[in-house]
Design an enzyme around this catalytic site. Structure first.
Site, PDB file in Angstrom:
ATOM      1  N   GLU A   1      32.394  47.128  34.246  1.00 10.14           N
ATOM      2  CA  GLU A   1      33.225  47.731  35.302  1.00 10.14           C
ATOM      3  C   GLU A   1      34.635  48.049  34.797  1.00 10.14           C
ATOM      4  O   GLU A   1      35.210  47.266  34.028  1.00 10.14           O
ATOM      5  CB  GLU A   1      33.299  46.722  36.457  1.00 10.14           C
ATOM      6  CG  GLU A   1      34.203  47.146  37.593  1.00 10.14           C
ATOM      7  CD  GLU A   1      34.283  46.065  38.668  1.00 10.14           C
ATOM      8  OE1 GLU A   1      33.400  45.193  38.722  1.00 10.14           O
ATOM      9  OE2 GLU A   1      35.250  46.086  39.444  1.00 10.14           O
TER      10      GLU A   1
ATOM     11  N   ARG B   1      32.574  52.726  42.985  1.00 10.20           N
ATOM     12  CA  ARG B   1      32.974  51.387  43.416  1.00 10.20           C
ATOM     13  C   ARG B   1      33.995  51.350  44.553  1.00 10.20           C
ATOM     14  O   ARG B   1      34.598  50.306  44.805  1.00 10.20           O
ATOM     15  CB  ARG B   1      33.621  50.675  42.199  1.00 10.20           C
ATOM     16  CG  ARG B   1      32.685  50.284  41.120  1.00 10.20           C
ATOM     17  CD  ARG B   1      32.106  48.919  41.363  1.00 10.20           C
ATOM     18  NE  ARG B   1      33.105  47.880  41.381  1.00 10.20           N
ATOM     19  CZ  ARG B   1      33.178  46.929  42.311  1.00 10.20           C
ATOM     20  NH1 ARG B   1      32.345  46.887  43.314  1.00 10.20           N
ATOM     21  NH2 ARG B   1      34.114  46.005  42.223  1.00 10.20           N
TER      22      ARG B   1
ATOM     23  N   TRP C   1      46.261  45.453  34.311  1.00  4.73           N
ATOM     24  CA  TRP C   1      45.493  44.237  34.653  1.00  4.73           C
ATOM     25  C   TRP C   1      44.440  44.577  35.686  1.00  4.73           C
ATOM     26  O   TRP C   1      44.555  45.608  36.335  1.00  4.73           O
ATOM     27  CB  TRP C   1      46.398  43.117  35.158  1.00  4.73           C
ATOM     28  CG  TRP C   1      46.625  43.118  36.638  1.00  4.73           C
ATOM     29  CD1 TRP C   1      47.641  43.726  37.310  1.00  4.73           C
ATOM     30  CD2 TRP C   1      45.821  42.480  37.631  1.00  4.73           C
ATOM     31  NE1 TRP C   1      47.508  43.519  38.645  1.00  4.73           N
ATOM     32  CE2 TRP C   1      46.399  42.756  38.873  1.00  4.73           C
ATOM     33  CE3 TRP C   1      44.653  41.690  37.569  1.00  4.73           C
ATOM     34  CZ2 TRP C   1      45.859  42.289  40.059  1.00  4.73           C
ATOM     35  CZ3 TRP C   1      44.118  41.237  38.755  1.00  4.73           C
ATOM     36  CH2 TRP C   1      44.723  41.531  39.997  1.00  4.73           C
TER      37      TRP C   1
ATOM     38  N   GLU D   1      37.313  51.147  42.106  1.00  7.36           N
ATOM     39  CA  GLU D   1      37.902  50.358  43.194  1.00  7.36           C
ATOM     40  C   GLU D   1      39.340  50.771  43.511  1.00  7.36           C
ATOM     41  O   GLU D   1      39.807  50.536  44.618  1.00  7.36           O
ATOM     42  CB  GLU D   1      37.819  48.858  42.894  1.00  7.36           C
ATOM     43  CG  GLU D   1      38.694  48.404  41.755  1.00  7.36           C
ATOM     44  CD  GLU D   1      38.514  46.935  41.414  1.00  7.36           C
ATOM     45  OE1 GLU D   1      37.364  46.472  41.327  1.00  7.36           O
ATOM     46  OE2 GLU D   1      39.528  46.239  41.224  1.00  7.36           O
TER      47      GLU D   1
ATOM     48  N   ARG E   1      28.671  38.330  38.499  1.00 13.20           N
ATOM     49  CA  ARG E   1      29.720  38.879  37.633  1.00 13.20           C
ATOM     50  C   ARG E   1      30.293  37.736  36.810  1.00 13.20           C
ATOM     51  O   ARG E   1      30.692  36.703  37.357  1.00 13.20           O
ATOM     52  CB  ARG E   1      30.817  39.520  38.480  1.00 13.20           C
ATOM     53  CG  ARG E   1      31.860  40.246  37.651  1.00 13.20           C
ATOM     54  CD  ARG E   1      33.059  40.694  38.466  1.00 13.20           C
ATOM     55  NE  ARG E   1      34.025  39.620  38.632  1.00 13.20           N
ATOM     56  CZ  ARG E   1      35.260  39.780  39.132  1.00 13.20           C
ATOM     57  NH1 ARG E   1      35.657  40.980  39.525  1.00 13.20           N
ATOM     58  NH2 ARG E   1      36.076  38.756  39.256  1.00 13.20           N
TER      59      ARG E   1
ATOM     60  N   TYR F   1      42.680  37.311  33.949  1.00  8.26           N
ATOM     61  CA  TYR F   1      42.283  37.791  35.271  1.00  8.26           C
ATOM     62  C   TYR F   1      40.906  37.258  35.693  1.00  8.26           C
ATOM     63  O   TYR F   1      39.949  37.315  34.927  1.00  8.26           O
ATOM     64  CB  TYR F   1      42.232  39.324  35.275  1.00  8.26           C
ATOM     65  CG  TYR F   1      41.281  39.853  36.302  1.00  8.26           C
ATOM     66  CD1 TYR F   1      41.619  39.822  37.651  1.00  8.26           C
ATOM     67  CD2 TYR F   1      40.017  40.306  35.949  1.00  8.26           C
ATOM     68  CE1 TYR F   1      40.728  40.243  38.610  1.00  8.26           C
ATOM     69  CE2 TYR F   1      39.121  40.742  36.902  1.00  8.26           C
ATOM     70  CZ  TYR F   1      39.486  40.707  38.228  1.00  8.26           C
ATOM     71  OH  TYR F   1      38.596  41.116  39.177  1.00  8.26           O
TER      72      TYR F   1
ATOM     73  N   HIS G   1      38.585  45.365  34.008  1.00  8.89           N
ATOM     74  CA  HIS G   1      39.820  45.522  34.768  1.00  8.89           C
ATOM     75  C   HIS G   1      40.818  46.474  34.116  1.00  8.89           C
ATOM     76  O   HIS G   1      42.008  46.152  33.977  1.00  8.89           O
ATOM     77  CB  HIS G   1      40.455  44.152  35.044  1.00  8.89           C
ATOM     78  CG  HIS G   1      40.815  44.012  36.485  1.00  8.89           C
ATOM     79  ND1 HIS G   1      42.097  44.084  36.946  1.00  8.89           N
ATOM     80  CD2 HIS G   1      40.040  43.840  37.577  1.00  8.89           C
ATOM     81  CE1 HIS G   1      42.097  43.959  38.252  1.00  8.89           C
ATOM     82  NE2 HIS G   1      40.857  43.809  38.670  1.00  8.89           N
TER      83      HIS G   1
ATOM     84  N   ASP H   1      33.722  42.731  34.507  1.00  9.18           N
ATOM     85  CA  ASP H   1      34.829  43.583  34.932  1.00  9.18           C
ATOM     86  C   ASP H   1      35.915  43.552  33.852  1.00  9.18           C
ATOM     87  O   ASP H   1      36.542  42.517  33.613  1.00  9.18           O
ATOM     88  CB  ASP H   1      35.387  43.036  36.256  1.00  9.18           C
ATOM     89  CG  ASP H   1      36.382  43.986  36.918  1.00  9.18           C
ATOM     90  OD1 ASP H   1      36.814  44.938  36.255  1.00  9.18           O
ATOM     91  OD2 ASP H   1      36.714  43.750  38.100  1.00  9.18           O
TER      92      ASP H   1
ATOM     93  N   GLU I   1      29.315  44.077  46.300  1.00 10.36           N
ATOM     94  CA  GLU I   1      30.094  42.899  45.885  1.00 10.36           C
ATOM     95  C   GLU I   1      30.400  42.064  47.129  1.00 10.36           C
ATOM     96  O   GLU I   1      30.797  42.598  48.163  1.00 10.36           O
ATOM     97  CB  GLU I   1      31.401  43.364  45.243  1.00 10.36           C
ATOM     98  CG  GLU I   1      32.280  42.234  44.732  1.00 10.36           C
ATOM     99  CD  GLU I   1      33.594  42.755  44.134  1.00 10.36           C
ATOM    100  OE1 GLU I   1      34.056  43.842  44.546  1.00 10.36           O
ATOM    101  OE2 GLU I   1      34.153  42.075  43.258  1.00 10.36           O
TER     102      GLU I   1
HETATM  103  O1  KDG Z   1      43.380  43.199  45.002  1.00  7.49           O
HETATM  104  C1  KDG Z   1      42.832  43.286  43.723  1.00  7.49           C
HETATM  105  C2  KDG Z   1      41.381  42.843  43.774  1.00  7.49           C
HETATM  106  O2  KDG Z   1      40.735  43.525  44.819  1.00  7.49           O
HETATM  107  C3  KDG Z   1      40.649  43.104  42.489  1.00  7.49           C
HETATM  108  O3  KDG Z   1      41.291  42.442  41.443  1.00  7.49           O
HETATM  109  C4  KDG Z   1      39.222  42.606  42.573  1.00  7.49           C
HETATM  110  O4  KDG Z   1      38.613  43.725  40.520  1.00  7.49           O
HETATM  111  C5  KDG Z   1      38.289  43.217  41.568  1.00  7.49           C
HETATM  112  C6  KDG Z   1      36.862  43.233  41.908  1.00  7.49           C
HETATM  113  O5  KDG Z   1      36.092  43.831  41.163  1.00  7.49           O
HETATM  114  O6  KDG Z   1      36.512  42.655  42.948  1.00  7.49           O
HETATM  115 MG    MG Z   2      36.974  45.086  39.808  1.00  7.42          MG
END
Ligand code: KDG
Ligand code: MG
Length: 406
Positions: free
Chosen positions: A240, A287, A406, A266, A147, A159, A216, A214, A343
């Site tokens: 992602e 995810r 974020w 996630e 990633r 981030y 985010h 990602d 992951e």
């Molecule tokens: O607690 C937040 C994280 O789990 C996150 O920011 C991690 O985006 C993330 C990832 O894809 O692992």
């Molecule tokens: Mg993520």
């Protein structure tokens, strides 16, 4: 068999983890991960005050019935706190059932569908030289996929990128942040910059390395559509969390415009969060983490649902999923037919001592091991020596001060 004890252990061997330990009258124990990064104590209270008293005296073999009674019986369904608490119970009960059967959990889930579990690791850099070094490190560790997160010219911190608060959060050292750190964001600058980064990475590392990114949750649907299109020449494994996908219909617009594969979920915690995304084939990977989705039982159901639409698994596995949550994930990964990728970021050496585990990471691949249950032992004395440490994830603001995803 009866449940005679259930206790919640909070420990911070570098970052906070919440673990449920269930004990039965014949001395078997099971562990479940209930870690909700930045909101840990809310799950501790949910478990200690409202779930543990209900568990005492129940037959631990009745996993589905206990799961349904915690989910439906509470009346107030869904949400990350509830589902992390139920997940911890579910995984601890599967751990007990598999130990009672003297089998590793994956055998109870149908047995191995593959020899080992492929992973991706995180690489990041504020600029290209730092990013290339980071990718080389991951390749040297054997990761078969990487990633890629990058700094953006004009932004101080981004981030997941070296040096930022969120990178520290990813790396497991949030304890210096008793209040959220503020990061900055500029979508237009990011959209201008990112394609050039992938172009550079492709020309340095070649066409074959699977690359992920990602976003985010930071983009609007039309921005995400544009980014997916702009990244098509670099053949990403996935893009992602391109939008805050609570609005599932938004993904119709993204999908209409790009063939870049999409991964989402996630922050989701039930199958209902995926209904439109899966039935309309708007994404390619689901995810969710065992830890935030109510456990192995519902995640297995989600994967079977997704399989009908040729959508694959990609369990969330950052450092804030404890080794208990990671072990449960790896058993599921080995067993389900529609496995995509796992992951994996690993944990600090101290965390690995607090949670000794049978799963192994070799040449970029995980295997759950053959220990009965999920294969994790909690060192409670060492855990107690590292108590809870208040910590928050960062918040993100646009340059005019507006709060942004974020
Ligand atoms: O607690 C937040 C994280 O789990 C996150 O920011 C991690 O985006 C993330 C990832 O894809 O692992
Ligand atoms: Mg993520």
């Amino acid at each position: 068999m009866k449940i005679v004890d259930a206790k919640v252990v909070v420990t911070s061997p570098g970052r906070n983890f919440v673990t449920l330990k269930i004990t039965t009258d014949d001395g078997l124990t099971g562990l479940g991960d209930a870690t909700l990064n930045g909101r840990e104590l809310s799950v501790v209270s949910y478990l200690r005050d409202h779930v543990v008293p209900l568990l005492i005296g129940l037959d631990p073999h009745r996993i589905e019935d206990i799961w349904q009674s915690l989910y439906r019986g509470a009346y107030w369904r869904r949400g990350p706190v509830t589902m992390a608490a139920i997940a911890a119970v579910d995984v601890a009960l599967w751990d007990i059932k598999a130990k009672a059967a003297e089998l590793p959990l994956y055998q109870l889930l149908g047995g191995a569908s593959r020899e080992r579990v492929g992973t991706y690791g995180h690489a990041s850099g504020r600029d290209l030289p730092e990013l290339f070094d980071s990718i080389r490190q991951r390749l040297a560790q054997g990761y078969p996929a990487v990633r890629v997160q990058t700094g953006v010219p004009g932004l101080k911190t981004v981030y997941g990128v070296g040096g930022s608060a969120a990178a520290a959060a990813d790396a497991g050292s949030v304890s210096a942040h008793p209040r959220p750190v503020v990061e900055d964001w500029d979508t237009a600058a990011y959209l201008r910059h990112l394609p050039s980064v992938f172009e550079a990475v492709r020309s340095e590392f070649g066409a074959e390395l699977p690359l992920l990114h990602d976003a985010h949750h930071r983009l609007t649907p039309i921005e995400a559509a544009r980014l997916g299109k702009d990244l098509e020449p670099y053949r990403l494994f996935w893009l992602e969390d391109c939008t805050p996908a609570e609005n599932q219909e938004a993904l119709r617009l993204v999908r209409r415009h790009t063939t870049t594969p999409l991964a989402i979920g996630e922050v989701f915690n039930t199958v209902y969060d995926y209904q439109t995304l899966v039935t309309e084939q708007l994404i390619d990977y689901v995810r969710s983490a065992v830890t935030h989705f109510g456990g192995v039982s519902p995640l297995r159901k989600l994967f079977d649902f997704a399989a009908q639409y040729q959508i694959k698994s990609a369990i969330h596995g950052p450092e804030d999923i404890s080794p208990v949550g990671m072990a449960a994930a790896v058993h599921l990964d080995l067993a389900v037919h529609n496995f995509g990728i796992q992951e994996y970021s690993g944990h600090t050496p101290l965390t690995e001592r607090v949670f000794r585990h049978a799963y192994t990471f070799t040449d970029g691949h995980l295997h759950p091991g053959e220990a009965p249950g999920i294969g994790v032992e909690l060192d409670e004395e060492l855990a107690a020596a590292h108590p809870y440490d208040p910590a928050y994830l960062p918040v993100n603001r646009l340059q005019d001060g507006t709060v942004h995803d974020w």
